[in-house]
Design an enzyme around this catalytic site. Structure first.
Site, PDB file in Angstrom:
ATOM      1  CB  ILE A  62      -0.960   0.023   1.208  1.00  0.00           C
ATOM      2  CG1 ILE A  62      -1.783  -1.263   1.276  1.00  0.00           C
ATOM      3  CG2 ILE A  62      -1.883   1.230   1.118  1.00  0.00           C
ATOM      4  CD1 ILE A  62      -2.753  -1.332   2.450  1.00  0.00           C
ATOM      5  N   PRO A  63       1.456   1.573  -1.169  1.00  0.00           N
ATOM      6  CG  PRO A  63       2.022   1.815  -3.416  1.00  0.00           C
ATOM      7  CD  PRO A  63       1.385   0.880  -2.453  1.00  0.00           C
ATOM      8  CG  HIS A  64       0.954   5.473   2.476  1.00  0.00           C
ATOM      9  ND1 HIS A  64       1.270   4.130   2.585  1.00  0.00           N
ATOM     10  CD2 HIS A  64       1.313   6.036   3.652  1.00  0.00           C
ATOM     11  CE1 HIS A  64       1.782   3.892   3.782  1.00  0.00           C
ATOM     12  NE2 HIS A  64       1.826   5.041   4.442  1.00  0.00           N
ATOM     13  N   GLY A  65       2.027   8.496   0.398  1.00  0.00           N
ATOM     14  CA  GLY A  65       2.972   9.589   0.585  1.00  0.00           C
ATOM     15  C   GLY A  65       3.365   9.802   2.038  1.00  0.00           C
TER      16      GLY A  65
END
Length: 146
Positions: A62-65
């Site tokens: 779950i890539p996120h900033g």
């Protein structure tokens, strides 16, 4: 959360990426394309991955900033890219990259909904076997429920 977090156009059944960083960019471009985030958010997603892996288990990342990138978020949204061949995510196999952007801590509620789906191995298998993006979207529509 007032609108759809996961939109059909943000679901890709056959991702093109072959590396972790390209998968992050692919998920991020969907968020940018839907108007949820600015282009700067993708760099922030890569920065986050550099400090802590977003691999969650069960073929999911779950890539996120970063927290500093919250100004790049225009609305809460998800993107989902499925890969036919697992991507090496720091030694772990990933079949699903779920990009996430959350306004006002909405990402925590969104994350919990995704985690519930992906904690069930039968549900993950259904997502792997789903014939196309429409079928994947249908299986995940519950993340849009209030």
């Amino acid at each position: 959360m007032s609108e759809e977090i996961l939109r059909r156009e943000n679901v890709v059944a056959r991702g093109a990426a072959t590396t972790r960083d390209d998968a992050i960019r692919e998920a991020g471009r969907l968020l940018v394309g839907s108007g949820a985030v600015s282009e700067d958010y993708i760099a922030s997603m890569l920065e986050r991955e550099g400090s802590v892996s977003t691999y969650m288990g069960n073929f999911l990342a779950i890539p996120h900033g970063t927290n500093e990138a919250k100004d790049a978020i225009k609305r809460s949204a998800l993107s989902l890219v499925r890969y036919t061949d697992p991507i090496d995510w720091n030694g772990e196999p990933v079949r699903f990259a779920v990009g996430i952007a959350g306004l006002n801590n909405e990402h925590l509620e969104i994350l919990s909904k995704i985690a519930i789906v992906f904690s069930d191995e039968d549900e993950v298998q259904k997502l792997i076997e789903a014939g196309d993006a429409d079928a994947i979207f249908t299986l995940l529509e519950e993340v849009n429920a209030e």
